[in-house]
Design a protein around this motif. Structure first.
Motif, PDB file in Angstrom:
ATOM      1  N   SER A  75       0.861  -1.172   0.000  1.00 13.60           N
ATOM      2  CA  SER A  75       0.000   0.000   0.000  1.00 13.60           C
ATOM      3  C   SER A  75       0.899   1.224   0.000  1.00 13.60           C
ATOM      4  O   SER A  75       1.882   1.279   0.738  1.00 13.60           O
ATOM      5  CB  SER A  75      -0.890  -0.020   1.239  1.00 13.60           C
ATOM      6  OG  SER A  75      -1.727   1.107   1.239  1.00 13.60           O
ATOM      7  N   LEU A  76       0.587   2.183  -0.845  1.00 11.99           N
ATOM      8  CA  LEU A  76       1.385   3.392  -0.949  1.00 11.99           C
ATOM      9  C   LEU A  76       0.466   4.604  -0.781  1.00 11.99           C
ATOM     10  O   LEU A  76      -0.529   4.729  -1.483  1.00 11.99           O
ATOM     11  CB  LEU A  76       2.081   3.432  -2.310  1.00 11.99           C
ATOM     12  CG  LEU A  76       3.298   4.314  -2.451  1.00 11.99           C
ATOM     13  CD1 LEU A  76       4.402   3.899  -1.488  1.00 11.99           C
ATOM     14  CD2 LEU A  76       3.809   4.249  -3.874  1.00 11.99           C
ATOM     15  N   ARG A  82       1.311  11.762  -5.350  1.00  4.98           N
ATOM     16  CA  ARG A  82       0.254  12.678  -5.792  1.00  4.98           C
ATOM     17  C   ARG A  82       0.651  13.510  -7.019  1.00  4.98           C
ATOM     18  O   ARG A  82      -0.123  13.668  -7.942  1.00  4.98           O
ATOM     19  CB  ARG A  82      -0.140  13.539  -4.597  1.00  4.98           C
ATOM     20  CG  ARG A  82      -0.691  14.851  -4.857  1.00  4.98           C
ATOM     21  CD  ARG A  82      -1.158  15.663  -3.651  1.00  4.98           C
ATOM     22  NE  ARG A  82      -0.478  15.483  -2.403  1.00  4.98           N
ATOM     23  CZ  ARG A  82      -1.056  14.927  -1.322  1.00  4.98           C
ATOM     24  NH1 ARG A  82      -2.278  14.489  -1.356  1.00  4.98           N
ATOM     25  NH2 ARG A  82      -0.390  14.821  -0.196  1.00  4.98           N
ATOM     26  N   GLY A  83       1.843  14.041  -7.080  1.00  3.23           N
ATOM     27  CA  GLY A  83       2.273  14.869  -8.200  1.00  3.23           C
ATOM     28  C   GLY A  83       2.708  14.076  -9.417  1.00  3.23           C
ATOM     29  O   GLY A  83       2.959  14.639 -10.474  1.00  3.23           O
ATOM     30  N   LEU A  84       2.777  12.767  -9.296  1.00  4.04           N
ATOM     31  CA  LEU A  84       3.177  11.903 -10.402  1.00  4.04           C
ATOM     32  C   LEU A  84       1.974  11.321 -11.120  1.00  4.04           C
ATOM     33  O   LEU A  84       2.003  11.107 -12.326  1.00  4.04           O
ATOM     34  CB  LEU A  84       4.054  10.763  -9.850  1.00  4.04           C
ATOM     35  CG  LEU A  84       4.692   9.807 -10.822  1.00  4.04           C
ATOM     36  CD1 LEU A  84       5.608  10.535 -11.785  1.00  4.04           C
ATOM     37  CD2 LEU A  84       5.479   8.752 -10.053  1.00  4.04           C
ATOM     38  N   GLY A  85       0.902  11.085 -10.385  1.00  2.00           N
ATOM     39  CA  GLY A  85      -0.308  10.508 -10.960  1.00  2.00           C
ATOM     40  C   GLY A  85      -0.244   8.991 -11.010  1.00  2.00           C
ATOM     41  O   GLY A  85       0.804   8.385 -10.830  1.00  2.00           O
ATOM     42  N   LEU A  86      -1.400   8.379 -11.251  1.00  2.00           N
ATOM     43  CA  LEU A  86      -1.492   6.918 -11.256  1.00  2.00           C
ATOM     44  C   LEU A  86      -0.718   6.284 -12.404  1.00  2.00           C
ATOM     45  O   LEU A  86      -0.077   5.250 -12.223  1.00  2.00           O
ATOM     46  CB  LEU A  86      -2.956   6.479 -11.299  1.00  2.00           C
ATOM     47  CG  LEU A  86      -3.766   6.776 -10.046  1.00  2.00           C
ATOM     48  CD1 LEU A  86      -5.219   6.355 -10.242  1.00  2.00           C
ATOM     49  CD2 LEU A  86      -3.176   6.082  -8.831  1.00  2.00           C
ATOM     50  N   TRP A  98       6.439  -4.455  -9.859  1.00  2.00           N
ATOM     51  CA  TRP A  98       5.118  -4.314  -9.241  1.00  2.00           C
ATOM     52  C   TRP A  98       4.190  -3.629 -10.228  1.00  2.00           C
ATOM     53  O   TRP A  98       4.633  -3.004 -11.180  1.00  2.00           O
ATOM     54  CB  TRP A  98       5.212  -3.489  -7.956  1.00  2.00           C
ATOM     55  CG  TRP A  98       5.987  -4.184  -6.897  1.00  2.00           C
ATOM     56  CD1 TRP A  98       7.350  -4.210  -6.783  1.00  2.00           C
ATOM     57  CD2 TRP A  98       5.485  -4.980  -5.836  1.00  2.00           C
ATOM     58  NE1 TRP A  98       7.705  -4.968  -5.706  1.00  2.00           N
ATOM     59  CE2 TRP A  98       6.585  -5.455  -5.105  1.00  2.00           C
ATOM     60  CE3 TRP A  98       4.197  -5.330  -5.441  1.00  2.00           C
ATOM     61  CZ2 TRP A  98       6.440  -6.265  -3.991  1.00  2.00           C
ATOM     62  CZ3 TRP A  98       4.061  -6.139  -4.321  1.00  2.00           C
ATOM     63  CH2 TRP A  98       5.168  -6.599  -3.613  1.00  2.00           C
ATOM     64  N   HIS A  99       2.899  -3.729  -9.995  1.00  2.00           N
ATOM     65  CA  HIS A  99       1.939  -2.987 -10.819  1.00  2.00           C
ATOM     66  C   HIS A  99       0.778  -2.532  -9.961  1.00  2.00           C
ATOM     67  O   HIS A  99       0.492  -3.079  -8.906  1.00  2.00           O
ATOM     68  CB  HIS A  99       1.451  -3.821 -12.014  1.00  2.00           C
ATOM     69  CG  HIS A  99       0.543  -4.955 -11.644  1.00  2.00           C
ATOM     70  ND1 HIS A  99      -0.818  -4.837 -11.665  1.00  2.00           N
ATOM     71  CD2 HIS A  99       0.818  -6.215 -11.239  1.00  2.00           C
ATOM     72  CE1 HIS A  99      -1.357  -5.987 -11.282  1.00  2.00           C
ATOM     73  NE2 HIS A  99      -0.384  -6.834 -11.015  1.00  2.00           N
ATOM     74  N   LEU A 100       0.112  -1.505 -10.442  1.00  2.00           N
ATOM     75  CA  LEU A 100      -1.022  -0.910  -9.743  1.00  2.00           C
ATOM     76  C   LEU A 100      -2.237  -1.826  -9.856  1.00  2.00           C
ATOM     77  O   LEU A 100      -2.586  -2.254 -10.951  1.00  2.00           O
ATOM     78  CB  LEU A 100      -1.311   0.447 -10.376  1.00  2.00           C
ATOM     79  CG  LEU A 100      -2.359   1.327  -9.743  1.00  2.00           C
ATOM     80  CD1 LEU A 100      -1.947   1.723  -8.340  1.00  2.00           C
ATOM     81  CD2 LEU A 100      -2.545   2.572 -10.585  1.00  2.00           C
ATOM     82  N   ASP A 101      -2.847  -2.145  -8.750  1.00  2.00           N
ATOM     83  CA  ASP A 101      -4.064  -2.962  -8.739  1.00  2.00           C
ATOM     84  C   ASP A 101      -5.253  -2.005  -8.751  1.00  2.00           C
ATOM     85  O   ASP A 101      -5.703  -1.538  -7.717  1.00  2.00           O
ATOM     86  CB  ASP A 101      -4.096  -3.857  -7.508  1.00  2.00           C
ATOM     87  CG  ASP A 101      -5.290  -4.785  -7.484  1.00  2.00           C
ATOM     88  OD1 ASP A 101      -6.101  -4.748  -8.439  1.00  2.00           O
ATOM     89  OD2 ASP A 101      -5.421  -5.550  -6.519  1.00  2.00           O
ATOM     90  N   ARG A 102      -5.754  -1.712  -9.935  1.00  2.00           N
ATOM     91  CA  ARG A 102      -6.822  -0.721 -10.076  1.00  2.00           C
ATOM     92  C   ARG A 102      -8.159  -1.206  -9.513  1.00  2.00           C
ATOM     93  O   ARG A 102      -9.051  -0.408  -9.288  1.00  2.00           O
ATOM     94  CB  ARG A 102      -6.965  -0.315 -11.537  1.00  2.00           C
ATOM     95  CG  ARG A 102      -5.754   0.452 -12.019  1.00  2.00           C
ATOM     96  CD  ARG A 102      -5.928   0.922 -13.433  1.00  2.00           C
ATOM     97  NE  ARG A 102      -4.721   1.554 -13.917  1.00  2.00           N
ATOM     98  CZ  ARG A 102      -4.455   2.842 -13.799  1.00  2.00           C
ATOM     99  NH1 ARG A 102      -5.302   3.636 -13.207  1.00  2.00           N
ATOM    100  NH2 ARG A 102      -3.341   3.333 -14.273  1.00  2.00           N
ATOM    101  N   LYS A 103      -8.313  -2.490  -9.279  1.00  2.00           N
ATOM    102  CA  LYS A 103      -9.550  -3.013  -8.706  1.00  2.00           C
ATOM    103  C   LYS A 103      -9.617  -2.785  -7.204  1.00  2.00           C
ATOM    104  O   LYS A 103     -10.679  -2.882  -6.607  1.00  2.00           O
ATOM    105  CB  LYS A 103      -9.669  -4.515  -8.983  1.00  2.00           C
ATOM    106  CG  LYS A 103      -9.832  -4.830 -10.446  1.00  2.00           C
ATOM    107  CD  LYS A 103      -9.927  -6.317 -10.669  1.00  2.00           C
ATOM    108  CE  LYS A 103      -9.991  -6.626 -12.152  1.00  2.00           C
ATOM    109  NZ  LYS A 103      -9.936  -8.059 -12.402  1.00  2.00           N
ATOM    110  N   LEU A 105      -8.275   0.080  -5.350  1.00  2.00           N
ATOM    111  CA  LEU A 105      -7.837   1.402  -4.928  1.00  2.00           C
ATOM    112  C   LEU A 105      -8.470   1.720  -3.582  1.00  2.00           C
ATOM    113  O   LEU A 105      -9.624   1.415  -3.347  1.00  2.00           O
ATOM    114  CB  LEU A 105      -8.227   2.455  -5.964  1.00  2.00           C
ATOM    115  CG  LEU A 105      -7.562   2.341  -7.332  1.00  2.00           C
ATOM    116  CD1 LEU A 105      -8.122   3.405  -8.269  1.00  2.00           C
ATOM    117  CD2 LEU A 105      -6.067   2.472  -7.233  1.00  2.00           C
ATOM    118  N   GLN A 106      -7.699   2.312  -2.687  1.00  2.00           N
ATOM    119  CA  GLN A 106      -8.180   2.667  -1.360  1.00  2.00           C
ATOM    120  C   GLN A 106      -8.257   4.181  -1.249  1.00  2.00           C
ATOM    121  O   GLN A 106      -7.579   4.899  -1.975  1.00  2.00           O
ATOM    122  CB  GLN A 106      -7.217   2.151  -0.284  1.00  2.00           C
ATOM    123  CG  GLN A 106      -7.007   0.668  -0.310  1.00  2.00           C
ATOM    124  CD  GLN A 106      -5.891   0.258   0.646  1.00  2.00           C
ATOM    125  OE1 GLN A 106      -5.104   1.070   1.100  1.00  2.00           O
ATOM    126  NE2 GLN A 106      -5.824  -1.018   0.930  1.00  2.00           N
TER     127      GLN A 106
END
Length: 119
Positions: A75-76, A82-86, A98-103, A105-106
């Protein structure tokens, strides 16, 4: 008075106030509950390159702190990317396996999963 000062300076001995487990590098942007001067400047007028540096450091730190078991996630906090975006965070995470788990999101954070290895 000295005890209160040491808590906010990162010497309190609890993760809430900035202590760092062994083997995990200290965050140059600050890791206490209060904004460091560097993080404050980044929030005010950070460049995309500075946000990439910040997110990269936070990601490496999260990987170092987390266990690497199968099915493990990280978890990040949004304050780290924030200034970099998803999209930028996903690109940075993929470069580190690693990869972003878009399902999943918290609120206030993202969940990252290891990139699946091809069979």
């Amino acid at each position: 008075m000295a005890v209160v000062a040491s808590l906010f300076a990162g010497g309190g001995g609890t993760p809430l106030f900035g202590s760092t487990p062994k083997g995990v590098p200290k965050d140059p942007y600050g890791d206490s509950v209060l904004l460091s001067r560097r993080q404050y400047r980044l929030e005010l007028n950070g460049t995309p390159e500075q946000w990439r540096e910040r997110a990269g450091f936070a990601l490496r730190r999260a990987v170092a702190q987390g266990s690497q078991g199968p099915g493990e996630t990280l978890s990040l906090s949004v304050s780290a990317y924030r200034g970099l975006g998803l999209e930028g965070l996903d690109e940075l995470a993929r470069a580190q396996g690693w990869h972003l788990d878009r399902k999943h999101l918290q609120f206030g954070a993202v969940v990252l999963k290891p990139v699946p290895t091809p069979h």
